[in-house]
Enzyme design. Structure first.
Site, PDB file in Angstrom:
ATOM      1  N   ASP A 123     -12.144  42.358 -23.281  1.00  0.00           N
ATOM      2  CA  ASP A 123     -12.907  43.011 -22.217  1.00  0.00           C
ATOM      3  C   ASP A 123     -14.293  42.386 -22.051  1.00  0.00           C
ATOM      4  O   ASP A 123     -14.836  41.767 -22.960  1.00  0.00           O
ATOM      5  CB  ASP A 123     -13.100  44.499 -22.547  1.00  0.00           C
ATOM      6  CG  ASP A 123     -11.812  45.298 -22.379  1.00  0.00           C
ATOM      7  OD1 ASP A 123     -10.749  44.674 -22.207  1.00  0.00           O
ATOM      8  OD2 ASP A 123     -11.875  46.536 -22.438  1.00  0.00           O
ATOM      9  N   ASP A 124     -14.860  42.657 -20.886  1.00  0.00           N
ATOM     10  CA  ASP A 124     -16.296  42.494 -20.584  1.00  0.00           C
ATOM     11  C   ASP A 124     -16.758  41.079 -20.234  1.00  0.00           C
ATOM     12  O   ASP A 124     -17.900  40.896 -19.852  1.00  0.00           O
ATOM     13  CB  ASP A 124     -17.193  43.043 -21.708  1.00  0.00           C
ATOM     14  CG  ASP A 124     -16.999  44.532 -21.915  1.00  0.00           C
ATOM     15  OD1 ASP A 124     -16.364  45.160 -21.050  1.00  0.00           O
ATOM     16  OD2 ASP A 124     -17.466  45.065 -22.925  1.00  0.00           O
ATOM     17  N   HIS A 182     -12.123  45.255 -14.625  1.00  0.00           N
ATOM     18  CA  HIS A 182     -12.790  46.145 -15.588  1.00  0.00           C
ATOM     19  C   HIS A 182     -14.085  46.694 -14.980  1.00  0.00           C
ATOM     20  O   HIS A 182     -15.062  46.931 -15.687  1.00  0.00           O
ATOM     21  CB  HIS A 182     -13.055  45.350 -16.870  1.00  0.00           C
ATOM     22  CG  HIS A 182     -13.498  46.178 -18.047  1.00  0.00           C
ATOM     23  ND1 HIS A 182     -12.878  47.345 -18.438  1.00  0.00           N
ATOM     24  CD2 HIS A 182     -14.503  45.989 -18.963  1.00  0.00           C
ATOM     25  CE1 HIS A 182     -13.481  47.829 -19.513  1.00  0.00           C
ATOM     26  NE2 HIS A 182     -14.481  47.030 -19.848  1.00  0.00           N
ATOM     27  N   HIS A 205     -13.216  42.114 -27.485  1.00  0.00           N
ATOM     28  CA  HIS A 205     -14.200  41.786 -26.444  1.00  0.00           C
ATOM     29  C   HIS A 205     -14.502  40.300 -26.463  1.00  0.00           C
ATOM     30  O   HIS A 205     -14.492  39.664 -27.528  1.00  0.00           O
ATOM     31  CB  HIS A 205     -15.478  42.606 -26.654  1.00  0.00           C
ATOM     32  CG  HIS A 205     -15.265  44.074 -26.441  1.00  0.00           C
ATOM     33  ND1 HIS A 205     -14.718  44.883 -27.404  1.00  0.00           N
ATOM     34  CD2 HIS A 205     -15.484  44.860 -25.353  1.00  0.00           C
ATOM     35  CE1 HIS A 205     -14.620  46.129 -26.927  1.00  0.00           C
ATOM     36  NE2 HIS A 205     -15.081  46.136 -25.684  1.00  0.00           N
TER      37      HIS A 205
HETATM   38 ZN    ZN Z   1     -15.865  47.284 -21.427  1.00  0.00          ZN
END
Ligand code: ZN
Length: 276
Positions: A97-98, A148, A242
Site C-alpha cells: 500500500d501507499d 487506495h 507497504h
Molecule cells: Zn494506506
C-alpha cells in the site's frame, strides 16, 4: 465379555467423533478483531487542494494509528480440493500500500522481479501523480494495481461526494499512467462500513482488505514480521505490506526476500488479488 467390548468400542467411537467435530468447528471460528467503523479519533485535517477533509501525509510521515484488521476477511477461505500431485496449489498474495515512491517501491519491485513474484500495489493518487513512471513499471512487470484513494483519508468520514472524488481522481491518475483504471479498491486504514461499501460497489469497484498483517509500518523487527506471516499463512492469504509511508518500510524491504523464500518452501505460490 465380547458384547461389553463391542459397546465399549462403540462408545469410544462416539466420543472420538464428537471431539473431531468440535475441533473442526473451532478451526472455523478464529479470534476476530472488533471492527471500528466509527473511528472517532480526530486527525488534524491537512489541506490538499480540492480535498477539504483530506489527511494527506507528507513524505515518510503517514499516520497509521487507525490501521487495523477488519473482521470480514479474518475468516479462513474455503479450501479448494487439492489434486494428488498438485501440492503447490496454496495461493497467497503480497500487497503493498501507499506507494509509489522513489525510495522503497523500486527496491521492492527489484526483489519481486528477481524472485519472479507478482504482487498487488494499492496506490495513492497523490503519489501516482508524482511518480507515474513507477506505476508504469508495476504494470510492465505484471503486477496488479488497485486504488487506495487520492489523499489517504478514512472513507467512513467522507461524504459521498468526497468519496467519489477520492476514487475518481486516483482513477484518472492511474489511467494517465497505465491506460486503464483498476477494479479493486482498498480503503485506507481498512475503514469501511456498509454505506461506503455500497457506494464503492456502485462505482463498479471491489473492496479488498487483508487477512495477514505483520504491521510493517509499526517498526516491528524483521524476525517478528516473518514469524507473524509464517504463523498466519494459509491458502487465500492476503498479506498487508507497504511500499511507502513510514521509515519502517526499510524493514519491509529487508523482510521481503526471506519471506518469499520461506513461503515458497512451505508450498505457497504468489498470486495477484484477482487470482486469489
Ligand atoms: Zn494506506
Amino acid at each position: 465379555m465380547r458384547r461389553n467390548n463391542f459397546y465399549f468400542k462403540s462408545f469410544q467411537l462416539v466420543i472420538l467423533s464428537v471431539l473431531l467435530t468440535m475441533m473442526s468447528a473451532c478451526s472455523y471460528f478464529p479470534a476476530i478483531a472488533p471492527i471500528d467503523q466509527n473511528d472517532s479519533e480526530e486527525r488534524p485535517p491537512v489541506h490538499v487542494e480540492g480535498y477539504p477533509v483530506a489527511t494527506f501525509f507528507p513524505d515518510l510521515n503517514i499516520d497509521f494509528k487507525e490501521e487495523k484488521i477488519v473482521t470480514e476477511h479474518a475468516t479462513p477461505p474455503v479450501k479448494e480440493e487439492v489434486n494428488e500431485g498438485d501440492q503447490k496449489s496454496m495461493r497467497i498474495a503480497l500487497t503493498f500500500d501507499d506507494g509509489p515512491d522513489l525510495k522503497y517501491t523500486p527496491r521492492i519491485l527489484d526483489i519481486l522481479k528477481e524472485k519472479n513474484v507478482k504482487a498487488t500495489f494499492f496506490v495513492v493518487g497523490i503519489q501516482v501523480n508524482k511518480y507515474p513512471e513507477v506505476v508504469q513499471r508495476m504494470e510492465d512487470e505484471g503486477h496488479m494495481i488497485g486504488n487506495h484513494s487520492y489523499s489517504h483519508p478514512s472513507f467512513t468520514k467522507l461524504t459521498k461526494e468526497q468519496l467519489k472524488q477520492e476514487i475518481d481522481e486516483t482513477d484518472e491518475k492511474i489511467q494517465a499512467a497505465i491506460g486503464y483504471t483498476p477494479e479493486i479498491v482498498r480503503p485506507p486504514y481498512g475503514a469501511i462500513n456498509d454505506e461506503v461499501r455500497a457506494e464503492l460497489e456502485s462505482y463498479g469497484k471491489q473492496v479488498i482488505i487483508w487477512n495477514i498483517d505483520p504491521r510493517d509500518w509499526d517498526g516491528n523487527s524483521v524476525e517478528d514480521m516473518l514469524d507473524n506471516i509464517l504463523t498466519n499463512a494459509r491458502d487465500g492469504g492476503n498479506i498487508l505490506l507497504h511500499s511507502f509511508g513510514s521509515k519502517h518500510v526499510e524493514n519491509t524491504v529487508k523482510l521481503l526476500p526471506t519471506a518469499i523464500d520461506r513461503l515458497e518452501e512451505l508450498g505457497y505460490i504468489f498470486v495477484t488479488i484477482d487470482e486469489l
